[in-house]
Scaffold this active site. Structure first.
Site, mmCIF file in Angstrom:
data_model
loop_
_atom_site.group_PDB
_atom_site.id
_atom_site.type_symbol
_atom_site.label_atom_id
_atom_site.label_comp_id
_atom_site.label_asym_id
_atom_site.label_seq_id
_atom_site.Cartn_x
_atom_site.Cartn_y
_atom_site.Cartn_z
ATOM 1 C CE LYS A 39 -0.295 -0.098 5.069
ATOM 2 N NZ LYS A 39 -1.074 -0.621 6.208
ATOM 3 N NE ARG A 137 -6.918 0.281 10.840
ATOM 4 C CZ ARG A 137 -5.682 0.149 10.351
ATOM 5 N NH1 ARG A 137 -4.829 1.158 10.435
ATOM 6 N NH2 ARG A 137 -5.276 -0.972 9.799
ATOM 7 C CG HIS A 171 -3.744 -4.310 11.785
ATOM 8 N ND1 HIS A 171 -2.598 -4.894 11.291
ATOM 9 C CD2 HIS A 171 -3.483 -2.973 11.811
ATOM 10 C CE1 HIS A 171 -1.701 -3.948 11.011
ATOM 11 N NE2 HIS A 171 -2.212 -2.786 11.323
ATOM 12 N NE ARG A 231 -2.389 -8.038 7.642
ATOM 13 C CZ ARG A 231 -3.057 -8.394 8.753
ATOM 14 N NH1 ARG A 231 -3.696 -9.546 8.816
ATOM 15 N NH2 ARG A 231 -3.104 -7.612 9.807
ATOM 16 C CE1 TYR A 272 10.554 32.393 3.831
ATOM 17 C CE2 TYR A 272 10.984 30.053 3.559
ATOM 18 C CZ TYR A 272 10.579 31.271 3.038
ATOM 19 O OH TYR A 272 10.193 31.346 1.728
ATOM 20 C CB CYS A 319 12.790 26.508 2.553
ATOM 21 S SG CYS A 319 13.931 27.547 3.478
ATOM 22 C CG ASP A 321 10.807 24.355 -3.400
ATOM 23 O OD1 ASP A 321 9.991 23.418 -3.422
ATOM 24 O OD2 ASP A 321 10.490 25.546 -3.577
HETATM 25 C C1 LIG Z 1 -0.275 -1.537 6.939
HETATM 26 C C2 LIG Z 1 -0.813 -2.832 7.392
HETATM 27 C C3 LIG Z 1 0.049 -3.924 7.595
HETATM 28 C C4 LIG Z 1 1.550 -3.806 7.541
HETATM 29 O O1 LIG Z 1 2.012 -3.198 8.726
HETATM 30 P P1 LIG Z 1 3.579 -3.147 9.057
HETATM 31 O O2 LIG Z 1 3.623 -2.621 10.432
HETATM 32 O O3 LIG Z 1 4.192 -2.234 8.054
HETATM 33 O O4 LIG Z 1 4.090 -4.537 8.934
HETATM 34 C C5 LIG Z 1 -0.520 -5.154 7.896
HETATM 35 N N1 LIG Z 1 -1.857 -5.295 8.009
HETATM 36 C C6 LIG Z 1 -2.709 -4.254 7.857
HETATM 37 C C7 LIG Z 1 -4.174 -4.482 8.031
HETATM 38 C C8 LIG Z 1 -2.223 -2.992 7.556
HETATM 39 O O5 LIG Z 1 -3.065 -1.970 7.417
#
Ligand SMILES: *Cc1c(COP(=O)(O)O)cnc(C)c1O
Length: 386
Positions: A39, A137, A171, A231, A272, A319, A321
């Site tokens: 992602k 979530r 998760h 994952r 700045y 800044c 850039d």
């Molecule tokens: C982003 C994500 C992961 C990967 O998480 P890491 O901490 O980068 O390994 C795994 N599962 C879900 C549902 C996520 O949103």
């Protein structure tokens, strides 16, 4: 890269990603599948090149956050299974099915919408059921008083027509954090996950081919939670404080160049806001990177970059850039010299700590203005000179 274009770029080592993939794989129990999280443009590394590499290397699954990211991969020739971790409106059910994309289902109401849409088409949508075991979530609620209702809703979702429930996942919220309380919380999440899966099997006769929960933190700290598939995201890219434990290598090197060098008397205000005043006669380089490239402004006056001969402290506000750096003690640094913002010489984890954030955010921040340059060599050798 065309030398005339040299301003700021991100070098990505594909061999390092392959190395990390193989090292993580080698640490898994036999038969455990590997899902690569790609992602957010593969955490800034480029979703398509990373996915092609993982597909050729034999990874089992990819995960993205949304339909657009999945379609980018399909249009780029990726044929392996792809799971969308986030929500996709049911109006896109046909696209999901035709492109063979697996959709997360996080509530019974959504399962009904997908089922109805797939049924109207006479097609079947492959889904993974997401359980909320404590992240709060996405996912079917199943903790505490919600357990029985959660189990019933998962069963009801899996029994709907035209849905193929291939997998189930959850998760973790603190699998990457130290401390007994965090360990207890992660173990409770895992135990609840397993109990829901068992109850869904016992009460509804539903069995999932792929049960998965292990993100980076769990792959590192809880190998017993690998189940049918892991994952990881961050770990694949070689970051996180403990990536070294598995011998993993950072895969991105963010590099800029010195645009000009000027000498100032003591007492000169830099940038700045006049937040840095030279304490001595100073040789100051203007670097061709700013917050529009992804160098967070919150790092102003709090970080150093690797230059030939050592480290240059960043001076004054960053800044849009450009930013400035102290080259007084680095006479080798010249106009055009390369400056490593992060990479094998300048640890991204330390930079993230200085910014009060996590390495994930700094990697995702590298903006689209920064060209990605793909290397076919490893640059993880920490002893090599710039
Ligand atoms: C982003 C994500 C992961 C990967 O998480 P890491 O901490 O980068 O390994 C795994 N599962 C879900 C549902 C996520 O949103």
């Amino acid at each position: 890269m065309d030398d005339l274009q040299k301003r700021t770029w991100a070098e990505i080592s594909l061999p390092n990603i392959l190395h990390n993939y193989r090292a993580i794989r080698a640490s898994l129990p036999a038969g455990c599948r590997f899902l690569g999280v790609v992602k957010a443009d593969a955490y800034g590394h480029g979703a398509l090149p990373v996915s092609k590499l993982l597909q050729e290397a034999g990874a089992d699954y990819l995960a993205v956050s949304c339909l657009d990211e999945a379609l980018e991969l399909r249009q780029g020739g990726i044929t392996m299974p792809i799971l969308i971790l986030g929500h996709t409106p049911h109006e896109y059910t046909e696209t999901l099915i035709r492109e063979n994309i697996t959709q997360t289902v996080s509530a019974l109401a959504k399962a009904r919408e997908y089922s109805a849409a797939a049924r109207a088409l006479g097609l079947t949508l492959k889904v993974h059921i997401k359980l909320d075991t404590g992240m709060s979530r996405l996912g079917f609620l199943c903790a505490g008083d919600y357990f029985d209702r959660g189990v019933e809703n998962v069963i009801a979702s899996c029994q709907l027509p035209n849905l193929e429930p291939e997998g189930v996942y959850t998760h973790f919220s603190v699998s990457d954090e130290d401390g007994a309380d965090n360990e207890r919380y992660t173990r409770e999440q895992f135990s609840l996950f397993c109990r829901v899966i068992d109850a869904v099997r016992d009460r509804g006769g539903v069995r999932f081919a792929i049960r998965h929960c292990a993100n980076t933190g769990a792959v590192l700290h809880y190998p017993e939670m690998a189940l049918d598939m892991v994952r990881p995201g961050l770990l694949l890219y070689g970051y996180g404080d403990e990536a070294g434990k598995l011998g993993l290598k950072p895969c991105m090197r963010l590099v800029t160049t010195v645009s000009t060098i000027k000498h100032y008397e003591a007492g000169t205000c830099i940038s700045y806001g006049r937040h840095f005043v030279t304490p001595r006669h100073s040789r100051v380089g203007v670097l061709a990177i700013g917050y529009a490239d992804g160098l967070l402004r919150s790092l102003s006056n709090r970080c150093s970059f690797a230059v030939a001969g050592g480290f240059a402290p960043q001076l004054g506000n960053i800044c849009m850039d450009m930013c400035m750096a102290d080259l007084t003690d680095l006479p080798q640094a010249q106009v055009g010299s390369e400056v490593e913002i992060f990479g094998p010489k300048n640890d991204l984890n330390a930079l993230a700590r200085a910014a009060g954030t996590i390495p994930y955010e700094l990697m995702c921040a590298v903006s689209k203005r920064v060209p990605r340059v793909y290397h076919n060599s490893e640059f993880g050798d920490r002893s090599s000179e710039l």
